[in-house]
Design a protein around this motif. Structure first.
Motif, PDB file in Angstrom:
ATOM      1  N   PHE A  30       0.835  -1.202   0.000  1.00 45.42           N
ATOM      2  CA  PHE A  30       0.000   0.000   0.000  1.00 45.42           C
ATOM      3  C   PHE A  30       0.873   1.257   0.000  1.00 45.42           C
ATOM      4  O   PHE A  30       0.501   2.290  -0.564  1.00 45.42           O
ATOM      5  CB  PHE A  30      -0.928  -0.018   1.223  1.00 45.42           C
ATOM      6  CG  PHE A  30      -1.886   1.133   1.233  1.00 45.42           C
ATOM      7  CD1 PHE A  30      -2.876   1.241   0.275  1.00 45.42           C
ATOM      8  CD2 PHE A  30      -1.780   2.134   2.188  1.00 45.42           C
ATOM      9  CE1 PHE A  30      -3.750   2.312   0.262  1.00 45.42           C
ATOM     10  CE2 PHE A  30      -2.640   3.214   2.188  1.00 45.42           C
ATOM     11  CZ  PHE A  30      -3.626   3.303   1.229  1.00 45.42           C
ATOM     12  N   VAL A  50      -8.405   0.338  -4.728  1.00 49.59           N
ATOM     13  CA  VAL A  50      -7.854  -0.618  -3.762  1.00 49.59           C
ATOM     14  C   VAL A  50      -8.984  -1.587  -3.425  1.00 49.59           C
ATOM     15  O   VAL A  50      -9.933  -1.234  -2.741  1.00 49.59           O
ATOM     16  CB  VAL A  50      -7.316   0.092  -2.502  1.00 49.59           C
ATOM     17  CG1 VAL A  50      -6.838  -0.939  -1.486  1.00 49.59           C
ATOM     18  CG2 VAL A  50      -6.178   1.038  -2.870  1.00 49.59           C
ATOM     19  N   HIS A  53      -7.314  -5.533   1.172  1.00 47.04           N
ATOM     20  CA  HIS A  53      -6.056  -5.612   1.935  1.00 47.04           C
ATOM     21  C   HIS A  53      -5.749  -7.089   2.144  1.00 47.04           C
ATOM     22  O   HIS A  53      -6.630  -7.864   2.531  1.00 47.04           O
ATOM     23  CB  HIS A  53      -6.190  -4.878   3.270  1.00 47.04           C
ATOM     24  CG  HIS A  53      -6.104  -3.388   3.099  1.00 47.04           C
ATOM     25  ND1 HIS A  53      -4.948  -2.680   3.320  1.00 47.04           N
ATOM     26  CD2 HIS A  53      -7.022  -2.490   2.674  1.00 47.04           C
ATOM     27  CE1 HIS A  53      -5.163  -1.399   3.058  1.00 47.04           C
ATOM     28  NE2 HIS A  53      -6.412  -1.262   2.662  1.00 47.04           N
ATOM     29  N   GLU A  63      -3.165  -8.531   4.022  1.00 51.22           N
ATOM     30  CA  GLU A  63      -2.656  -8.923   5.351  1.00 51.22           C
ATOM     31  C   GLU A  63      -1.281  -9.569   5.371  1.00 51.22           C
ATOM     32  O   GLU A  63      -0.915 -10.204   6.342  1.00 51.22           O
ATOM     33  CB  GLU A  63      -3.676  -9.832   6.067  1.00 51.22           C
ATOM     34  CG  GLU A  63      -4.994  -9.137   6.316  1.00 51.22           C
ATOM     35  CD  GLU A  63      -6.080 -10.070   6.808  1.00 51.22           C
ATOM     36  OE1 GLU A  63      -5.750 -11.113   7.380  1.00 51.22           O
ATOM     37  OE2 GLU A  63      -7.270  -9.744   6.583  1.00 51.22           O
ATOM     38  N   LYS A  78       3.227  -6.742   6.022  1.00 48.86           N
ATOM     39  CA  LYS A  78       2.854  -5.674   6.948  1.00 48.86           C
ATOM     40  C   LYS A  78       4.077  -4.884   7.392  1.00 48.86           C
ATOM     41  O   LYS A  78       5.116  -5.476   7.720  1.00 48.86           O
ATOM     42  CB  LYS A  78       2.152  -6.254   8.172  1.00 48.86           C
ATOM     43  CG  LYS A  78       0.735  -6.652   7.883  1.00 48.86           C
ATOM     44  CD  LYS A  78       0.009  -7.005   9.159  1.00 48.86           C
ATOM     45  CE  LYS A  78      -1.393  -7.440   8.814  1.00 48.86           C
ATOM     46  NZ  LYS A  78      -2.132  -7.914   9.950  1.00 48.86           N
ATOM     47  N   SER A 117       1.093  -0.137   6.461  1.00 49.79           N
ATOM     48  CA  SER A 117       0.971  -0.666   5.104  1.00 49.79           C
ATOM     49  C   SER A 117       0.891  -2.185   5.137  1.00 49.79           C
ATOM     50  O   SER A 117       1.413  -2.826   6.049  1.00 49.79           O
ATOM     51  CB  SER A 117       2.197  -0.222   4.281  1.00 49.79           C
ATOM     52  OG  SER A 117       2.118  -0.739   2.980  1.00 49.79           O
ATOM     53  N   ASP A 118       0.211  -2.743   4.150  1.00 43.98           N
ATOM     54  CA  ASP A 118       0.287  -4.184   3.879  1.00 43.98           C
ATOM     55  C   ASP A 118       0.098  -4.348   2.377  1.00 43.98           C
ATOM     56  O   ASP A 118      -0.123  -3.350   1.675  1.00 43.98           O
ATOM     57  CB  ASP A 118      -0.751  -4.986   4.694  1.00 43.98           C
ATOM     58  CG  ASP A 118      -2.197  -4.685   4.319  1.00 43.98           C
ATOM     59  OD1 ASP A 118      -2.444  -3.671   3.649  1.00 43.98           O
ATOM     60  OD2 ASP A 118      -3.085  -5.477   4.691  1.00 43.98           O
ATOM     61  N   VAL A 121      -1.731  -4.968  -0.992  1.00 42.17           N
ATOM     62  CA  VAL A 121      -3.132  -4.759  -1.385  1.00 42.17           C
ATOM     63  C   VAL A 121      -3.348  -5.252  -2.807  1.00 42.17           C
ATOM     64  O   VAL A 121      -2.426  -5.253  -3.635  1.00 42.17           O
ATOM     65  CB  VAL A 121      -3.544  -3.262  -1.283  1.00 42.17           C
ATOM     66  CG1 VAL A 121      -3.765  -2.843   0.152  1.00 42.17           C
ATOM     67  CG2 VAL A 121      -2.538  -2.333  -1.964  1.00 42.17           C
TER      68      VAL A 121
END
Ligand code: PRT
Ligand code: ZN
Length: 283
Positions: free
Chosen positions: A69, A81, A84, A86, A89, A177-178, A180
């Motif tokens: 992200f 977007v 997410h 996960e 990270k 952030s992770d 996406v």
């Protein structure tokens, strides 16, 4: 047919391809190919550097992409977007030499900050009316203060050990952030149908991560107590055993709670606790 852009090598490559495989989408093994078609899903994969993924998706060369992200936020290209995912990270934070006293974001007024993410940082300071000198550098940002190139840095932090090794202290977290799933804005309905199928498969894979399936035998007069220890997602599955006076409960539980729940169940008289791995959770 959808085209999805994935990172060709680097931190997100393996986890992105793992996610596709776990979602039942086979990929060709030949890693030297830039473009490879899935034999069992209407999708082809385009392998790129992560820096190029937001633009490639924004202009429609790829319909979808999996990228951090942070890259989406930095590049600022218009993309949807969708989800997410996960993994990957991390956070983007400001850090300064650990021996310097920190007074709040105003500390950075007039200071020089080294970063590979000038766009995000510029927005952060503009929102706070702080003016500083942003020095864009491509790599090894964390050594900038010790060689006199900057007063502080703005970089990705995960465990925090890189900062510690370089005598820096994290003083402000600017964003989380992770990875996406992003898409070209305004995809046609036919492509969106495949995107929805893909997202629902991803959701199933993500839901089952970190979960275990528990089977436990309990005396009938302890069922109520047992259900308080292992609340089920919906109504619990309860099956009578051949041995009268006993029942089996089936439940999905978080992996981290396995031992705690097993201990508590044993204390109320439960027996034969079986913990199984869960592959998919399709709701
Ligand atoms: O070659 P390409 O351009 O495709 O890849 P890249 O080298 O630009 O990126 P890559 O593969 O390093 O990272 C891809 C993405 O992974 C990033 O954009 C983030 O979204 C995510 N990610 C998650 C991370 C980290 N964790 C991470 N720890 N990216 C980088 N780091 C680096 C960070 O730059 C710093 O040097 O790790 C160091 C900090 O880690 P800790 O654990 O010491 O705090
Ligand atoms: Zn990159």
């Amino acid at each position: 047919m959808l085209r999805i852009a994935l990172q060709s090598k680097g931190r997100l490559n393996e986890k992105s391809t793992d996610l596709l495989r776990e979602a039942g989408i086979s990929l060709e093994e030949n890693s030297r190919r830039l473009l490879s078609r899935s034999p069992n899903f209407p999708m082809e994969v385009l392998y790129l550097r992560d820096d190029d993924i937001p633009q490639t998706v924004s202009c429609g060369i790829a319909d979808l992409g999996i990228v951090g992200f942070n890259e989406v936020a930095e590049r600022g290209y218009p993309v949807e977007v969708f989800q997410h995912l996960e993994f990957g990270k991390c956070r983007l934070s400001l850090a300064i030499p650990k021996y310097i006293e920190y007074s709040g974001p105003e500390f950075f007024e007039g200071k020089r900050i080294a970063t590979s993410y000038p766009g995000i940082l510029d927005r952060y300071f503009k929102e706070r009316n702080i003016s500083c000198e942003i020095r864009e550098i491509a790599g090894s940002v964390e050594i900038s203060p010790s060689i006199g190139l900057a007063d502080g840095i703005f970089d990705i932090v995960s465990s925090g050990s890189t900062l510690v090794q370089n005598g820096l202290a994290e003083v402000e977290k600017v964003m989380d952030s992770d990875a996406v799933l992003i898409g070209t804005p305004g995809l046609c309905e036919e492509k969106m149908q495949t995107v929805r199928t893909l997202m629902s498969r991803f959701t199933s894979v993500l839901r089952s991560r970190g979960k275990k399936y528990m089977l436990v035998n309990v005396p009938n007069d302890k069922i109520e107590e047992a259900l308080k220890i292992i609340p089920s997602m919906k109504s619990p599955t309860l099956l009578p055993l051949a041995d009268k006076g006993w029942s089996a409960i089936h439940a999905v539980i978080d992996e981290e709670d396995v031992w705690d729940k097993a201990d508590r169940l044993k204390q109320i008289g439960a027996e034969d606790i079986l913990i199984l791995s869960m592959e998919k959770l399709i709701i």
